[in-house]
Design a protein around this motif. Structure first.
Motif, short mmCIF file in Angstrom:
data_model
loop_
_atom_site.label_atom_id
_atom_site.label_comp_id
_atom_site.label_asym_id
_atom_site.label_seq_id
_atom_site.Cartn_x
_atom_site.Cartn_y
_atom_site.Cartn_z
N TYR A 18 22.54 49.90 61.07
CA TYR A 18 21.47 49.27 60.30
C TYR A 18 20.52 50.31 59.74
CZ TYR A 18 22.82 44.80 62.34
OH TYR A 18 23.51 43.69 62.70
N LYS A 19 19.94 49.99 58.58
CA LYS A 19 18.86 50.81 58.03
C LYS A 19 17.64 50.70 58.93
CE LYS A 19 18.39 50.85 53.51
NZ LYS A 19 18.33 50.52 52.08
N PRO A 21 17.25 49.53 62.58
CA PRO A 21 17.84 49.01 63.81
C PRO A 21 16.86 48.27 64.71
CG PRO A 21 17.67 51.40 63.91
CD PRO A 21 17.30 50.99 62.52
N ARG A 22 15.59 48.64 64.71
CA ARG A 22 14.62 47.90 65.55
C ARG A 22 14.48 46.46 65.07
NH1 ARG A 22 12.32 50.64 69.63
NH2 ARG A 22 12.10 52.89 69.40
N ALA A 23 14.43 46.26 63.76
CA ALA A 23 14.38 44.90 63.22
C ALA A 23 15.67 44.14 63.55
CB ALA A 23 14.14 44.93 61.71
N ALA A 24 16.79 44.85 63.49
CA ALA A 24 18.07 44.23 63.81
C ALA A 24 18.11 43.75 65.25
CB ALA A 24 19.22 45.21 63.54
N ALA A 73 23.85 46.97 53.66
CA ALA A 73 22.71 47.00 52.73
C ALA A 73 22.68 48.30 51.93
CB ALA A 73 21.40 46.81 53.50
N SER A 74 23.31 49.34 52.42
CA SER A 74 23.33 50.64 51.74
C SER A 74 24.56 50.85 50.88
CB SER A 74 23.24 51.78 52.77
OG SER A 74 22.01 51.74 53.45
N VAL A 75 25.54 49.93 50.97
CA VAL A 75 26.79 50.11 50.22
C VAL A 75 27.15 48.84 49.44
CG1 VAL A 75 27.74 51.95 51.67
CG2 VAL A 75 28.15 49.57 52.31
N LEU A 124 20.81 40.04 58.50
CA LEU A 124 19.72 40.49 57.64
C LEU A 124 20.06 41.70 56.79
CD1 LEU A 124 16.97 42.14 59.88
CD2 LEU A 124 19.35 41.85 60.56
N GLU A 125 21.07 42.49 57.15
CA GLU A 125 21.48 43.63 56.33
C GLU A 125 22.89 43.47 55.76
OE1 GLU A 125 20.65 47.61 57.54
OE2 GLU A 125 18.64 47.10 58.27
N GLY A 126 23.52 42.31 55.96
CA GLY A 126 24.80 42.03 55.31
C GLY A 126 26.04 42.09 56.17
#
Length: 156
Positions: A18-19, A21-24, A73-75, A124-126
């Protein structure tokens, strides 16, 4: 001489990047019911490793720490893997919990020809997560008949 795993890990786990990881960690607990079991931070408070448990399985939640690891989310939202989680019961309620926490339900709960009820959710990040619950025992022959597919091997 072999040493027993002091962390009691399952034979197989998965790492999810994750971009944020704490939120994840917070989201995965609220949406899917994972429980944090280890958090490792550096001197600046950045999360460098985390583990979460679900039943007897575990996942590693980590940052994008090198060029070869990335969040969807980055790709452009692409996934190169999916995580499969087996539920003992309550799959429809689990789906509603995930939806309420903001998961995009990409496949509604549905009965499958192989005896499972399954749904898929995007986090949340895909990342796409597949949750499955056994609802009946199906023989290989019945699965072939219902699907029109030829199946080699079968669960015992």
């Amino acid at each position: 001489m072999p040493v027993d795993d002091p962390f009691k890990h399952a034979v197989l786990g998965s790492g999810v990047f994750y971009k944020d990881p704490r939120a994840a960690l917070i989201w995965l607990q609220a949406a899917f019911g994972f429980e944090p079991s280890m958090l490792v931070s550096d001197a600046d408070g950045r999360l460098v490793h985390a583990e979460m448990r679900f039943g007897d399985g575990y996942i590693i939640v980590d940052s994008e720490w090198a060029d070869h690891v990335a969040s969807p989310a980055s790709v452009g939202g692409r996934n190169t893997q999916a995580v499969y989680i087996r539920l003992k019961d309550g799959i429809d309620a689990h789906c509603e919990r995930a939806r309420a926490a903001g998961a995009e339900i990409v496949q509604q709960p549905a009965d499958q020809f192989y005896g499972e009820r399954q749904y898929r959710a995007r986090d949340l990040e895909g990342h796409v997560w597949t949750f499955s619950q056994s609802i009946r025992i199906v023989s290989r022959e019945e699965a072939e008949q219902l699907s029109g597919l030829r199946i080699e091997g079968w669960h015992r």
